[in-house]
Structures are given as C-alpha cells and as structure tokens.
Design a protein around this motif. Structure first.
Motif, PDB file in Angstrom:
ATOM      1  N   PHE A  68       0.826  -1.213   0.000  1.00 17.97           N
ATOM      2  CA  PHE A  68       0.000   0.000   0.000  1.00 17.97           C
ATOM      3  C   PHE A  68       0.859   1.262   0.000  1.00 17.97           C
ATOM      4  O   PHE A  68       0.462   2.290  -0.550  1.00 17.97           O
ATOM      5  CB  PHE A  68      -0.963   0.001   1.191  1.00 17.97           C
ATOM      6  N   LEU A  69       2.035   1.197   0.596  1.00 15.81           N
ATOM      7  CA  LEU A  69       2.947   2.341   0.610  1.00 15.81           C
ATOM      8  C   LEU A  69       3.367   2.733  -0.801  1.00 15.81           C
ATOM      9  O   LEU A  69       3.548   3.927  -1.088  1.00 15.81           O
ATOM     10  CB  LEU A  69       4.190   2.007   1.456  1.00 15.81           C
ATOM     11  N   ARG A  70       3.514   1.764  -1.693  1.00 15.32           N
ATOM     12  CA  ARG A  70       3.974   2.051  -3.059  1.00 15.32           C
ATOM     13  C   ARG A  70       3.159   3.159  -3.721  1.00 15.32           C
ATOM     14  O   ARG A  70       3.696   3.968  -4.464  1.00 15.32           O
ATOM     15  CB  ARG A  70       3.890   0.801  -3.930  1.00 15.32           C
ATOM     16  N   GLU A  71       1.860   3.170  -3.476  1.00 14.77           N
ATOM     17  CA  GLU A  71       0.978   4.177  -4.095  1.00 14.77           C
ATOM     18  C   GLU A  71       1.292   5.580  -3.592  1.00 14.77           C
ATOM     19  O   GLU A  71       0.997   6.559  -4.257  1.00 14.77           O
ATOM     20  CB  GLU A  71      -0.484   3.831  -3.780  1.00 14.77           C
ATOM     21  N   HIS A  72       1.929   5.678  -2.440  1.00 16.12           N
ATOM     22  CA  HIS A  72       2.125   6.967  -1.793  1.00 16.12           C
ATOM     23  C   HIS A  72       3.600   7.375  -1.719  1.00 16.12           C
ATOM     24  O   HIS A  72       3.997   8.134  -0.845  1.00 16.12           O
ATOM     25  CB  HIS A  72       1.493   6.949  -0.395  1.00 16.12           C
ATOM     26  N   THR A  73       4.387   6.842  -2.640  1.00 15.83           N
ATOM     27  CA  THR A  73       5.783   7.269  -2.762  1.00 15.83           C
ATOM     28  C   THR A  73       5.945   7.920  -4.130  1.00 15.83           C
ATOM     29  O   THR A  73       5.098   7.765  -5.017  1.00 15.83           O
ATOM     30  CB  THR A  73       6.762   6.081  -2.652  1.00 15.83           C
ATOM     31  N   GLU A  74       7.041   8.636  -4.285  1.00 14.98           N
ATOM     32  CA  GLU A  74       7.298   9.266  -5.577  1.00 14.98           C
ATOM     33  C   GLU A  74       7.496   8.199  -6.648  1.00 14.98           C
ATOM     34  O   GLU A  74       7.866   7.062  -6.346  1.00 14.98           O
ATOM     35  CB  GLU A  74       8.519  10.174  -5.470  1.00 14.98           C
ATOM     36  N   LYS A  75       7.260   8.565  -7.900  1.00 15.61           N
ATOM     37  CA  LYS A  75       7.279   7.599  -9.002  1.00 15.61           C
ATOM     38  C   LYS A  75       8.597   6.849  -9.122  1.00 15.61           C
ATOM     39  O   LYS A  75       8.622   5.707  -9.552  1.00 15.61           O
ATOM     40  CB  LYS A  75       6.985   8.305 -10.324  1.00 15.61           C
ATOM     41  N   HIS A  76       9.689   7.475  -8.760  1.00 16.61           N
ATOM     42  CA  HIS A  76      10.989   6.841  -8.945  1.00 16.61           C
ATOM     43  C   HIS A  76      11.450   6.021  -7.735  1.00 16.61           C
ATOM     44  O   HIS A  76      12.599   5.604  -7.669  1.00 16.61           O
ATOM     45  CB  HIS A  76      12.046   7.893  -9.312  1.00 16.61           C
ATOM     46  N   VAL A  77      10.542   5.770  -6.778  1.00 18.15           N
ATOM     47  CA  VAL A  77      10.868   4.934  -5.615  1.00 18.15           C
ATOM     48  C   VAL A  77      10.441   3.500  -5.911  1.00 18.15           C
ATOM     49  O   VAL A  77       9.350   3.262  -6.427  1.00 18.15           O
ATOM     50  CB  VAL A  77      10.167   5.454  -4.340  1.00 18.15           C
ATOM     51  N   MET A  78      11.318   2.560  -5.596  1.00 22.43           N
ATOM     52  CA  MET A  78      11.011   1.140  -5.766  1.00 22.43           C
ATOM     53  C   MET A  78      11.204   0.428  -4.436  1.00 22.43           C
ATOM     54  O   MET A  78      12.129   0.761  -3.691  1.00 22.43           O
ATOM     55  CB  MET A  78      11.928   0.520  -6.821  1.00 22.43           C
ATOM     56  N   ILE A  79      10.336  -0.527  -4.151  1.00 20.93           N
ATOM     57  CA  ILE A  79      10.431  -1.318  -2.928  1.00 20.93           C
ATOM     58  C   ILE A  79      10.363  -2.788  -3.339  1.00 20.93           C
ATOM     59  O   ILE A  79       9.379  -3.229  -3.929  1.00 20.93           O
ATOM     60  CB  ILE A  79       9.279  -0.989  -1.944  1.00 20.93           C
ATOM     61  N   HIS A  80      11.432  -3.522  -3.054  1.00 21.67           N
ATOM     62  CA  HIS A  80      11.508  -4.951  -3.381  1.00 21.67           C
ATOM     63  C   HIS A  80      11.695  -5.724  -2.078  1.00 21.67           C
ATOM     64  O   HIS A  80      12.294  -5.205  -1.137  1.00 21.67           O
ATOM     65  CB  HIS A  80      12.712  -5.259  -4.279  1.00 21.67           C
ATOM     66  N   TYR A  81      11.239  -6.959  -2.042  1.00 25.26           N
ATOM     67  CA  TYR A  81      11.490  -7.774  -0.852  1.00 25.26           C
ATOM     68  C   TYR A  81      11.438  -9.247  -1.177  1.00 25.26           C
ATOM     69  O   TYR A  81      10.879  -9.664  -2.200  1.00 25.26           O
ATOM     70  CB  TYR A  81      10.495  -7.459   0.277  1.00 25.26           C
ATOM     71  N   CYS A  82      12.042 -10.027  -0.309  1.00 21.98           N
ATOM     72  CA  CYS A  82      11.872 -11.475  -0.355  1.00 21.98           C
ATOM     73  C   CYS A  82      11.800 -11.976   1.080  1.00 21.98           C
ATOM     74  O   CYS A  82      12.460 -11.436   1.969  1.00 21.98           O
ATOM     75  CB  CYS A  82      12.991 -12.172  -1.128  1.00 21.98           C
ATOM     76  N   ILE A  83      10.968 -12.979   1.297  1.00 21.56           N
ATOM     77  CA  ILE A  83      10.856 -13.602   2.619  1.00 21.56           C
ATOM     78  C   ILE A  83      12.017 -14.573   2.763  1.00 21.56           C
ATOM     79  O   ILE A  83      12.199 -15.450   1.919  1.00 21.56           O
ATOM     80  CB  ILE A  83       9.500 -14.319   2.786  1.00 21.56           C
ATOM     81  N   THR A  84      12.817 -14.403   3.795  1.00 20.71           N
ATOM     82  CA  THR A  84      13.967 -15.280   4.010  1.00 20.71           C
ATOM     83  C   THR A  84      13.703 -16.356   5.061  1.00 20.71           C
ATOM     84  O   THR A  84      14.434 -17.327   5.139  1.00 20.71           O
ATOM     85  CB  THR A  84      15.209 -14.452   4.407  1.00 20.71           C
ATOM     86  N   ASP A  85      12.655 -16.170   5.865  1.00 17.04           N
ATOM     87  CA  ASP A  85      12.241 -17.192   6.826  1.00 17.04           C
ATOM     88  C   ASP A  85      10.753 -17.019   7.083  1.00 17.04           C
ATOM     89  O   ASP A  85      10.318 -15.959   7.522  1.00 17.04           O
ATOM     90  CB  ASP A  85      13.009 -17.063   8.143  1.00 17.04           C
ATOM     91  N   GLY A  86       9.980 -18.062   6.783  1.00 11.52           N
ATOM     92  CA  GLY A  86       8.539 -17.993   6.987  1.00 11.52           C
ATOM     93  C   GLY A  86       8.016 -19.040   7.954  1.00 11.52           C
ATOM     94  O   GLY A  86       6.813 -19.278   8.026  1.00 11.52           O
ATOM     95  N   GLY A  87       8.917 -19.663   8.699  1.00 15.73           N
ATOM     96  CA  GLY A  87       8.493 -20.704   9.631  1.00 15.73           C
ATOM     97  C   GLY A  87       9.069 -22.052   9.240  1.00 15.73           C
ATOM     98  O   GLY A  87       9.778 -22.173   8.238  1.00 15.73           O
ATOM     99  N   THR A  88       8.732 -23.063  10.035  1.00 17.08           N
ATOM    100  CA  THR A  88       9.317 -24.391   9.806  1.00 17.08           C
ATOM    101  C   THR A  88       8.310 -25.434   9.348  1.00 17.08           C
ATOM    102  O   THR A  88       8.674 -26.395   8.698  1.00 17.08           O
ATOM    103  CB  THR A  88      10.011 -24.893  11.090  1.00 17.08           C
ATOM    104  N   ALA A  89       7.043 -25.274   9.708  1.00 12.38           N
ATOM    105  CA  ALA A  89       6.018 -26.247   9.329  1.00 12.38           C
ATOM    106  C   ALA A  89       4.657 -25.544   9.356  1.00 12.38           C
ATOM    107  O   ALA A  89       4.437 -24.651  10.177  1.00 12.38           O
ATOM    108  CB  ALA A  89       6.019 -27.441  10.278  1.00 12.38           C
ATOM    109  N   PRO A  90       3.724 -25.958   8.484  1.00 12.83           N
ATOM    110  CA  PRO A  90       2.437 -25.272   8.427  1.00 12.83           C
ATOM    111  C   PRO A  90       1.551 -25.478   9.655  1.00 12.83           C
ATOM    112  O   PRO A  90       0.643 -24.687   9.888  1.00 12.83           O
ATOM    113  CB  PRO A  90       1.773 -25.842   7.178  1.00 12.83           C
ATOM    114  N   ASN A  91       1.823 -26.490  10.447  1.00 15.89           N
ATOM    115  CA  ASN A  91       0.977 -26.729  11.621  1.00 15.89           C
ATOM    116  C   ASN A  91       1.581 -26.146  12.901  1.00 15.89           C
ATOM    117  O   ASN A  91       1.162 -26.487  13.997  1.00 15.89           O
ATOM    118  CB  ASN A  91       0.704 -28.229  11.794  1.00 15.89           C
ATOM    119  N   ILE A  92       2.570 -25.268  12.749  1.00  7.17           N
ATOM    120  CA  ILE A  92       3.191 -24.610  13.897  1.00  7.17           C
ATOM    121  C   ILE A  92       3.102 -23.104  13.701  1.00  7.17           C
ATOM    122  O   ILE A  92       3.492 -22.582  12.656  1.00  7.17           O
ATOM    123  CB  ILE A  92       4.673 -25.021  14.051  1.00  7.17           C
ATOM    124  N   VAL A  93       2.568 -22.410  14.694  1.00  4.21           N
ATOM    125  CA  VAL A  93       2.569 -20.944  14.648  1.00  4.21           C
ATOM    126  C   VAL A  93       4.037 -20.518  14.718  1.00  4.21           C
ATOM    127  O   VAL A  93       4.726 -20.839  15.693  1.00  4.21           O
ATOM    128  CB  VAL A  93       1.767 -20.347  15.831  1.00  4.21           C
TER     129      VAL A  93
END
Length: 172
Positions: A68-93
């Motif tokens: 949502f922030l992307r819409e409210h930054t100047e045109k020449h701003v870029m935001i990239h990301y990657c998830i490097t850790d999302g947990g160990t198993a789907p049945n564990i919070v």
C-alpha cells in the motif's frame, strides 16, 4: 561515513551485464538493503493457536503495508522484498519470520531514506498488531554516485577486446 575512503581520489565500480553498454542508463540509483525480523510465540496451530503469536502474520502485514505504501511514494521509488524465513512447518505458529527489503530511488537519497523510515514504521505497526517483536538491521546503503561516461566507454571498449570464454562438454 567511517572514513574507509579517506584520502582516495576516486573509486571505480563496474556493473557488467549481458547487454551492450547503454549511455542513457540511470545514473545515481540510491539503495538501502534492510533486514527485518519478527519474533513471536510458537504454538500448535490446530491444538492451541490462541497461545501463539505469529511472527509470519506480522511479516505478512508488513508486506501488505509496504504494498500500500507504493501508491504513496514518488514515481521513482522502488520497494523490493523477499521472505527469508517464513516458519518451519504449516501446523506450527511460527515464532520467527524474516525478510530482506531493498528500497531504491533515482538520485535522491532523502526520498529513499524517507521510504525506508516509512517501511520501518509499517514493520513496527505490524508487530504491534500481532503482539510480536520486530528488529531491523540496515545491511547496506548505496548513496548517490556519479557516472564517468568517457571512462565507462573506455572500460567497455577494453572489455570487448577480451575473447569470449569457451567451454568444453567436460567443463560443463
């Protein structure tokens, strides 16, 4: 800032690529790389999910906030990301989640720094919403830099004189 380049007249960087040298490329891209980590409380996702505080939920809320922030930054701003850790198993919070973000802006350090600060506040808000804890670390900053077009052309021309590498089947 730490004096590493004190006494240096010039530092050279060469960013090669698979295409011919373009003289109209973007000079002076500012870039911040920031690592974000969220810490929560692990729990069994089916047995007692109410006891957990999902670090991944916090990270996902941050990602949505930055979208949502992307819409409210100047045109020449870029935001990239990657998830490097999302947990160990789907049945564990998950009690830990992490992402690497890159904030970039053309030639404008202050605009890029502002986007970073807004991203940090989004991460703080995501941690607050999920009752988790957030830490961030600025991994690197590429400040404004200036292109030397004649020198770039010279280095490019010299690189063109190097014969291409050839590989045998055994090399592959």
């Amino acid at each position: 800032n730490d004096g590493v380049f004190e006494g240096l007249d010039m530092a050279l960087m060469w960013h090669s690529g698979p295409k011919p040298l373009l003289i109209d490329f973007n000079p002076g891209m500012v870039a911040f790389t920031v690592n974000f980590e969220f810490f929560g409380t692990s729990a069994h996702a089916a047995g007692m999910p109410w006891k957990g505080r999902s670090a991944l939920d916090a990270l996902q809320l941050m990602n949505i906030g930055c979208e949502f922030l992307r819409e409210h930054t100047e045109k020449h701003v870029m935001i990239h990301y990657c998830i490097t850790d999302g947990g160990t198993a789907p049945n564990i919070v998950p009690d830990h989640a992490a992402a690497k973000y890159m904030f970039r802006a053309d030639k404008d350090y202050d605009v890029c720094y502002d986007a970073v600060q807004r991203g940090i506040r989004i991460a703080q808000g995501a941690a607050m919403m999920t009752d988790t804890r957030m830490e961030y670390h600025i991994e690197s900053v590429v400040p404004n830099f200036y292109l030397n077009i004649p020198l770039s052309c010279y280095v490019n021309d010299a690189a063109q004189k190097v014969p291409p590498l050839t590989y045998t089947e055994e090399d592959y």
